[in-house]
Scaffold this motif. Sequence first.
Motif, short mmCIF file in Angstrom:
data_model
loop_
_atom_site.label_atom_id
_atom_site.label_comp_id
_atom_site.label_asym_id
_atom_site.label_seq_id
_atom_site.Cartn_x
_atom_site.Cartn_y
_atom_site.Cartn_z
N THR A 261 0.85 -1.20 0.00
CA THR A 261 0.00 0.00 0.00
C THR A 261 0.88 1.24 0.00
OG1 THR A 261 -0.06 0.25 2.40
CG2 THR A 261 -1.77 -1.13 1.42
N SER A 262 0.24 2.36 -0.25
CA SER A 262 0.97 3.63 -0.13
C SER A 262 0.05 4.65 0.52
CB SER A 262 1.44 4.10 -1.51
OG SER A 262 2.09 5.32 -1.40
N CYS A 263 -0.90 5.20 -0.25
CA CYS A 263 -1.73 6.28 0.31
C CYS A 263 -2.75 5.78 1.33
CB CYS A 263 -2.45 7.01 -0.82
SG CYS A 263 -3.77 6.03 -1.59
N GLU A 264 -3.25 4.58 1.12
CA GLU A 264 -4.33 4.01 1.93
C GLU A 264 -5.56 4.91 1.97
OE1 GLU A 264 -3.25 1.95 5.49
OE2 GLU A 264 -1.42 1.16 4.57
N GLY A 266 -7.14 5.44 -1.34
CA GLY A 266 -7.86 5.18 -2.58
C GLY A 266 -7.46 6.03 -3.76
N TYR A 267 -6.30 6.66 -3.72
CA TYR A 267 -5.94 7.47 -4.88
C TYR A 267 -4.61 7.14 -5.53
CZ TYR A 267 -3.29 10.47 -1.62
OH TYR A 267 -2.44 10.94 -0.68
N CYS A 268 -3.85 6.16 -5.02
CA CYS A 268 -2.53 5.90 -5.65
C CYS A 268 -2.51 4.62 -6.47
CB CYS A 268 -1.44 5.86 -4.59
SG CYS A 268 -1.42 4.33 -3.63
N GLY A 269 -3.36 3.67 -6.18
CA GLY A 269 -3.41 2.43 -6.96
C GLY A 269 -2.47 1.34 -6.47
N CYS A 271 -2.51 -0.68 -3.99
CA CYS A 271 -3.10 -1.89 -3.41
C CYS A 271 -4.00 -2.63 -4.39
CB CYS A 271 -3.89 -1.53 -2.16
SG CYS A 271 -5.26 -0.43 -2.54
N LEU A 297 -9.48 -1.89 -5.23
CA LEU A 297 -8.44 -1.30 -4.37
C LEU A 297 -8.84 -1.58 -2.92
CD1 LEU A 297 -7.72 1.95 -6.37
CD2 LEU A 297 -6.34 -0.10 -6.21
S1 FES Z 1 -2.96 2.20 -1.10
FE1 FES Z 1 -3.30 3.86 -2.44
S2 FES Z 1 -5.10 3.25 -3.47
FE2 FES Z 1 -4.85 1.74 -1.99
#
Ligand code: FES
Length: 312
Positions: A261-264, A266-269, A271, A297
Amino acid sequence: MQLRVRSITYLAEDINGYELVDPRGRDLPRFAAGAHLDLRVAGYLRQYSLYNDPAERRRYCIAVLRERNSRGGSQYLHERLRAGDRIDVSPPRSDFPLDTTALRHLLIAGGIGIAPIMSMVADLRRWRAEFKVHYCTRSPGKTAFHRELQSLAADGRLCFYHDGGDPARGLDIAAALRAPQLGTHLYYCGPGPMMEASAEAAREWPPENVHYQYFTAAPKRIVDKDRPFRVKLAKSGREYDIPVGETIVEVLRRHGIAVRTSCELGYCGSCLTRYIDGKPDHRDQVLEANGRERYVLICCSRSKTPVLELDL
Ligand code: FES
C-alpha cells in the motif's frame, strides 16, 4: 533512494517546504512537472508533489501541510525531521503531467494543491505557453508561495482567492469552467470539496483535456451504509471478517498478511488486487469502469456481496 534534507523552509501557516538532495551532491533523476515522490515516514509511505522547477537536477522540493488528523506522516515531518537527516524516497513518478499539445492551460490549485501547479508553472513560463492559474486558500497567511507568485498576479496570469473558510466567498468554479475553449486543457489539485466542484463543472469538457490529482481522499461515503462482509483469499482458502470501520488491508495486516500500500486513501493504486468472485463496492478514485470489472483497491473499497474472493 536515500536523500539528505538540506533545508526546511516555512512556506505558510502549517506548510513547510523540504529541500532534498543527494548526500554526495550528484544529479537526481529527472522529473516531469506534476510528479510526486513517495517518502517513507514514520512507517508509512506518503506521497508529496514536487514544487520546484523540473529543469533543476540537484534537488527535489516538496511542500507538506501539517494535517490535523495526521496518521504520523505530516506530523513527523513537521516535528521530528531536521535539516541534515536522511530520508528514504522513491524516484519521482508522474501521473499528473502537462499536455504539451494544449493551446492553453487553465490551472486551479486549492491550498497545498499549489505544489504540482508550481512545477507546471515553471515549465509553462519557460515554454512561453499561454496559461492562467486560479489559486484558492483561506487567507494570505495560509498561502504558500504568495510572494513568489506576485509577479504572475501582476501580469494577470494568476488570481488569488481567499475565502476565509466559506467557499461561497472564493472562486466560482462553475463560472470559471463554463464554455471550455477549444484546445484548452484543465488541471486541478486541491481538497475534496474543490475537486468535486471542479469535476462537476468540467463535465462538459472533453475528458482528454481534463487532468487532476487528488492529494487527499474524496470524502468517505456515508458509513451508515457500510455492512460487514468476508474476504476469501483464493490461494490459501482462508477467510477473514471485515467489520464496519476497518478496511480489508487493515484486517489482513492484523493477521500478518503483507499487502502493498501507499496512500491508503484510494488514490494511488498501490493496493490494486484482482478479485475472483463477489461484487466490490468500489470507493477509490483510480479505476475506470473496465478496470472495476476485475480489480479492486483493497485499502478503501468494501463489498456489496457477503463474500468477496480475492486473488491473494
Ligand atoms: S494504497 Fe493507495 S489506493 Fe490503496
